[in-house]
Design a protein around this motif. Structure first.
Motif, PDB file in Angstrom:
ATOM      1  N   UNK A   1       0.860  -1.178   0.000  1.00  0.00           N
ATOM      2  CA  UNK A   1       0.000   0.000   0.000  1.00  0.00           C
ATOM      3  C   UNK A   1       0.900   1.231   0.000  1.00  0.00           C
ATOM      4  N   UNK A   2       0.355   2.363  -0.359  1.00  0.00           N
ATOM      5  CA  UNK A   2       1.174   3.579  -0.347  1.00  0.00           C
ATOM      6  C   UNK A   2       1.804   3.803   1.024  1.00  0.00           C
ATOM      7  N   UNK A   3       3.009   4.313   1.008  1.00  0.00           N
ATOM      8  CA  UNK A   3       3.705   4.616   2.265  1.00  0.00           C
ATOM      9  C   UNK A   3       2.870   5.643   3.031  1.00  0.00           C
ATOM     10  N   UNK A   4       2.607   5.373   4.295  1.00  0.00           N
ATOM     11  CA  UNK A   4       1.856   6.331   5.087  1.00  0.00           C
ATOM     12  C   UNK A   4       2.812   7.091   5.995  1.00  0.00           C
ATOM     13  N   UNK A   5       2.435   8.286   6.349  1.00  0.00           N
ATOM     14  CA  UNK A   5       3.303   9.123   7.176  1.00  0.00           C
ATOM     15  C   UNK A   5       2.488   9.811   8.255  1.00  0.00           C
TER      16      UNK A   5
END
Lengths: 586, 198
Positions: B156-160
């Motif tokens: 999944x997209x990198x979360x921040x």
């Protein structure tokens, strides 16, 4: 400093000499003579030159750090940083059928050879000719004719020169004592067939015979019939027309209604096998040679040309009769390795000569092209491969799996297409991947590949083959479960068509210039590897190696009709290939 | 055992090596030392190969050479970032596809104060970066992550957090469902779910 952010620049000879001269003048007085012809100057020159040589050596050491400037052992060391090692010269590898008497043992390292060149190949194991396999091998690839085979004196429907494996299998399995066989090859592609008996009741063995008898007839069409009838006559007496869908009993009855034919046996029928085989047991005929007096047999509206004669081998190539060997064979094609390492191609049916005779061994043949032998990897080749093999070998990453496969001696190239999405993409289920290999298709090699894939693949991730699992290998899993099946795929060859339009300079263009162009282009394509696109501009270089060309245009495409000047995109699992037949020179 | 290369002044060495009768022959000693200074220079350069060409110390074109070795086509302007990227590629090339391999990779190349990996079944994962710097090169991170992940496993997209809010939507129309969610922030909104704490 010679080593800076801009790289390494060695000190020049004149810089060294000047520095030493300046030091001498500073220490001993500015009037000291260091000119080249003075004694001190000579001494300075000699020492300067030795020091200059050391600077040059340092330049070489600096270059050896980086892949684009290092060579030889230094390049080996740089490549090893990212797990790539230079490939040694390899032997060519092929799979051959050994044909002869059942029970004949071919010992390890037995010698056979590539007929055209004499390159010797050695058996890579001890192999035994089986009584459960036959091979019918003609002296060349056939372009016309039929052949009738029999087992236990019972003939089958004659096999046409261009029958495919499915048709041949059907004709063999029509034999009353043979129920299941596996057939490979055909007479129009490799000049022979290989038969493995899976189920039969041949009481007196499976010894095959090529029928050559005036006691038997072969009436055969090029395809199965879907309508019509055929009328045969013997001794100028016709029998009732045989319908396209008459069964064996009906045909037998019609033949035996002939006043001079008392007892025959019939194999086959026109709607299932496209022919019949007739064996005469009792008759009063002057000649048993059959004549077709009328035929309306058709296949979906196309008229079928009937070949009616005594049962015999009439296979021909360009009008020349072919001889045929029919005997037992090894159960599968067995691995042979070239005696010498280095570049060596092994086209299909090129290994036909027995170097070391063995009693009971009659012939050998390779139905499939082998894996070419290679020279020791050059620096340029190692540099190119290094860039594609940076991943640690054998890890569950795509790169790691590819490297694990390419690390196998029998795998030339490997590629992976993964689907890491949650939906089916190009027939690949969610979270699955497909492995493509360029490797010989034998049981031994397939099992090696299967085990390597299993050993490296991520647990819980499915491996698929979108070519229907046509190629599989057996592996043992981590629980010790044996004989599990792993599907994978062969790389897909992409046939390329090339048209070269050239204007030549009279006198400069060689008489065999066209052949040279074709050979150069084919050689260029042989240098391409998996997934390499075909760049049109690069095709000009091999063509221009031929002298006497003043003007040149090259177009290419995946079909003859789609040729153009655009580059041709090749997928990662595809390999562009070019044959002489697909090159047009205008 | 190879002798370690140590820098020394070869012009000084002469005093301990000349025969006693030449100890005071200054002209002779000057003549010889005029040549020895060249050896000093060579030795200095040799030592610099050992100390300045290693990945940890290379700069400029020499660092580009390491980029060639590790096949890093893109080259950030500053040497320090480039060097970190190259270290990350080493982690990626040696990854066995485990969670710890992915975390080690991100640790090398980001300034995030915390890095977490969350397994998302079936066969996916997501990396979460806490307080990454604004200059984080996400394009490079994704490239390295693709190299390091197991084959056919998705991400999944990198979360921040907290600089970039993390949220996701729920296809479920449950009116009691939690709404828009920001890690460390306030829930709210419709058709959304709370991002699990990682």
């Amino acid at each position: 400093m010679a080593l800076t952010d801009q790289g390494f620049t060695p000190k020049s000879f004149s810089e060294i000499r000047n520095d030493i001269s300046d030091n001498l003048k500073l220490a001993l007085g500015s009037d000291i003579d260091t000119s080249a012809t003075s004694r001190i100057g000579q001494f300075v020159d000699i020492v300067s030159n030795e020091i200059y040589s050391t600077w040059q050596a340092m330049q070489d050491v600096y270059n050896s750090w980086f892949p684009n400037t290092s060579t030889g052992v230094s390049l080996d060391n740089v490549a090893a940083i990212t797990n790539t090692f230079r490939l040694p010269a390899t032997s060519a590898r092929a799979s051959v059928y050994y044909v002869g008497d059942a029970g004949t043992v071919i010992p390890l390292s037995h010698q056979i050879q590539k007929t055209a060149t004499g390159d010797v190949f050695l058996a890579n194991g001890s192999y035994t000719i089986s009584d459960k396999a036959n091979a019918i091998i003609a002296s060349n690839v056939a372009t016309s004719g039929v052949i009738t085979l029999s087992w236990f004196s019972t003939p089958i429907v004659a096999i046409n020169w261009n029958d495919d494996t499915a048709t041949i299998k059907a004709k063999i399995e029509n034999h009353p004592s043979i129920s299941d066989v596996t057939v490979l090859g055909s007479f129009d592609t490799v000049g022979g067939i290989h038969i493995v008996f899976n189920a039969d009741s041949l009481t007196y063995g499976r010894n095959p015979n090529v029928v050559d008898s005036t006691q038997q007839n072969a009436i055969v069409a090029p395809d199965v019939a879907t309508s019509g009838s055929i009328t045969l006559e013997w001794d100028s007496v016709s029998i009732a027309a045989i319908n396209w869908n008459d069964d064996e009993a009906a045909i037998k009855a019609k033949i035996e209604a002939h006043p001079l034919i008392y007892l025959v046996s019939v194999q086959g029928r026109f709607d299932s096998f496209g022919g019949i085989a007739i064996s005469f047991a009792s008759d009063g005929l002057t000649s048993r040679k059959p004549t077709v007096t009328a035929s309306t047999l058709q296949n979906d509206g196309d008229t079928l040309t009937i070949n009616a004669d005594f049962a015999k081998n009439s296979l021909q190539r360009s009008g020349v009769d072919l001889s045929t060997i029919a005997n037992f064979a090894t159960l599968e094609d067995e691995t042979v390795l070239s005696q010498s390492t280095g570049a060596l191609n092994v086209p299909a049916i090129s290994i036909r000569t027995i170097t070391t005779p063995i009693t009971g061994l009659n012939t050998v043949i390779n139905f499939e092209a082998g894996i070419a032998g290679t020279d020791r990897e050059t620096d340029a080749q190692l540099r190119a491969r290094r860039e594609s093999e940076l991943q640690k070998i054998g890890t569950a990453t795509s790169g790691g799996i590819i490297e694990a496969l390419q690390d196998l001696a029998n795998v030339t190239k490997a590629a992976i297409v993964e689907n890491d999405s949650d939906i089916v993409v190009d027939s690949r289920p969610a979270h699955s991947f497909e492995v493509y290999v360029d490797a010989l298709n034998t049981t031994e090699i397939n099992n090696e590949i299967a085990q390597a894939i299993y050993n490296a693949k991520p647990v819980g991730i499915e491996v698929v083959s979108t070519d229907g699992g046509g190629r599989t290998g057996i592996y043992t899993d981590a629980n010790g479960t044996i004989n599990l099946v792993m599907p994978f795929s062969s790389i897909t060859p992409v046939t390329i068509y090339v048209t070269v339009t050239r204007t030549t300079i009279n006198g400069d263009y060689p008489s065999d210039g066209d052949d040279q162009i074709k050979a150069n282009l084919i050689s260029y394509f042989e240098s391409l590897t998996l997934g390499d696109d075909v760049y049109i501009h690069r095709l000009y270089t091999p063509v221009n190696l031929v002298p006497g060309i003043s003007d040149l245009e090259i177009i290419a495409g995946k079909t003859a009709g789609s040729q153009g000047s655009a580059n041709i995109v090749i997928d990662p699992f595809e390999l562009a290939t070019l044959t002489e037949a697909n090159i047009t020179i205008a | 055992m190879t002798k370690e290369l140590v820098i020394k002044d070869h012009t000084e060495d002469i005093n301990s090596q000349v025969l006693s009768q030449y100890k005071n022959a200054e002209s002779f000693k000057s003549f010889v030392t005029s040549f020895l200074s060249e050896l000093n220079e060579l030795e200095t350069e040799l030592i610099s190969f050992k100390t300045d060409l290693i990945l940890a110390a290379s700069t400029g074109k020499n660092l580009n050479g390491w980029g060639l070795i590790l096949d890093s086509a893109s080259r950030p302007i500053d040497d320090s970032t480039f060097r970190n990227n190259l270290y990350a590629l080493i982690f990626a090339y040696n990854s066995e596809g485990r969670a710890i391999d992915i975390i080690n990779l991100f640790t090398q190349v980001t300034t995030a104060t915390d890095i977490k990996i969350r397994e998302v079944y079936d066969s996916k994962f997501q990396v979460h970066l806490k307080e990454p710097s604004a200059s984080t090169d996400y394009q490079f991170l994704y490239r390295a992550m693709r190299l390091a992940k197991p084959s056919a496993v998705g991400y999944l997209p990198i979360s921040t957090s907290p600089l970039t809010p993390t949220f996701s939507f729920d296809s479920d129309s449950d009116p009691d469902g939690l709404g828009f969610s920001v890690i460390g922030g306030v829930d709210g909104g419709y058709y959304s779910i709370l991002q699990p704490e990682i």
